[in-house]
Design a protein around this motif. Structure first.
Motif, short mmCIF file in Angstrom:
data_model
loop_
_atom_site.label_atom_id
_atom_site.label_comp_id
_atom_site.label_asym_id
_atom_site.label_seq_id
_atom_site.Cartn_x
_atom_site.Cartn_y
_atom_site.Cartn_z
N ALA A 133 0.83 -1.20 0.00
CA ALA A 133 0.00 0.00 0.00
C ALA A 133 0.87 1.26 0.00
O ALA A 133 0.57 2.23 -0.71
CB ALA A 133 -0.94 0.00 1.21
N GLY A 134 1.94 1.26 0.76
CA GLY A 134 2.84 2.42 0.79
C GLY A 134 3.53 2.63 -0.54
O GLY A 134 3.67 3.76 -1.01
N ASN A 135 3.97 1.56 -1.17
CA ASN A 135 4.62 1.66 -2.47
C ASN A 135 3.64 2.17 -3.52
O ASN A 135 3.99 3.01 -4.36
CB ASN A 135 5.17 0.30 -2.88
N ARG A 136 2.42 1.70 -3.46
CA ARG A 136 1.39 2.15 -4.41
C ARG A 136 1.12 3.65 -4.26
O ARG A 136 1.03 4.38 -5.25
CB ARG A 136 0.12 1.35 -4.17
N LYS A 137 1.03 4.10 -3.01
CA LYS A 137 0.77 5.52 -2.77
C LYS A 137 1.94 6.38 -3.21
O LYS A 137 1.76 7.45 -3.79
CB LYS A 137 0.46 5.76 -1.30
N GLU A 138 3.17 5.92 -2.94
CA GLU A 138 4.35 6.68 -3.36
C GLU A 138 4.39 6.81 -4.88
O GLU A 138 4.71 7.88 -5.40
CB GLU A 138 5.63 6.00 -2.86
N HIS A 139 4.09 5.74 -5.59
CA HIS A 139 4.08 5.81 -7.06
C HIS A 139 2.99 6.77 -7.56
O HIS A 139 3.21 7.51 -8.52
CB HIS A 139 3.89 4.42 -7.67
N LYS A 140 1.86 6.75 -6.90
CA LYS A 140 0.78 7.65 -7.29
C LYS A 140 1.17 9.11 -7.05
O LYS A 140 0.97 9.98 -7.90
CB LYS A 140 -0.50 7.33 -6.52
N LEU A 141 1.77 9.41 -5.89
CA LEU A 141 2.18 10.77 -5.58
C LEU A 141 3.34 11.23 -6.46
O LEU A 141 3.40 12.38 -6.88
CB LEU A 141 2.57 10.89 -4.10
N TYR A 142 4.27 10.34 -6.75
CA TYR A 142 5.40 10.69 -7.59
C TYR A 142 4.93 10.98 -9.01
O TYR A 142 5.43 11.89 -9.66
CB TYR A 142 6.43 9.57 -7.60
N ASP A 151 2.18 12.33 -9.89
CA ASP A 151 1.50 13.62 -9.94
C ASP A 151 2.49 14.78 -10.15
O ASP A 151 2.12 15.82 -10.69
CB ASP A 151 0.71 13.87 -8.65
#
Length: 56
Positions: free
Chosen positions: A43-52, A54
């Motif tokens: 979940a953390g990796n998924r969120k980091e990829h989503k934020l990066y 953007d």
């Protein structure tokens, strides 16, 4: 409070030192904990990829 035994050694103590020793619950709790760790990493990796994505 204090130490629960007369001497501060484990000499002469036999058997399990905690409830559930020799059963399946320690394995089950370990597997649940490992699954939660993997889920948190995913979940953390998924969120980091989503934020990066953007920003770049």
């Amino acid at each position: 409070m204090g130490f629960p035994f007369e001497t501060a050694t484990w000499d002469g103590v036999e058997g399990a030192f905690y409830m559930g020793a020799g059963g399946q619950m320690p394995l089950i709790y370990t597997l649940i904990g490992a699954a939660l760790c993997v889920l948190a990493l995913w979940a953390g990796n998924r969120k980091e990829h989503k934020l990066y994505g953007d920003y770049h």
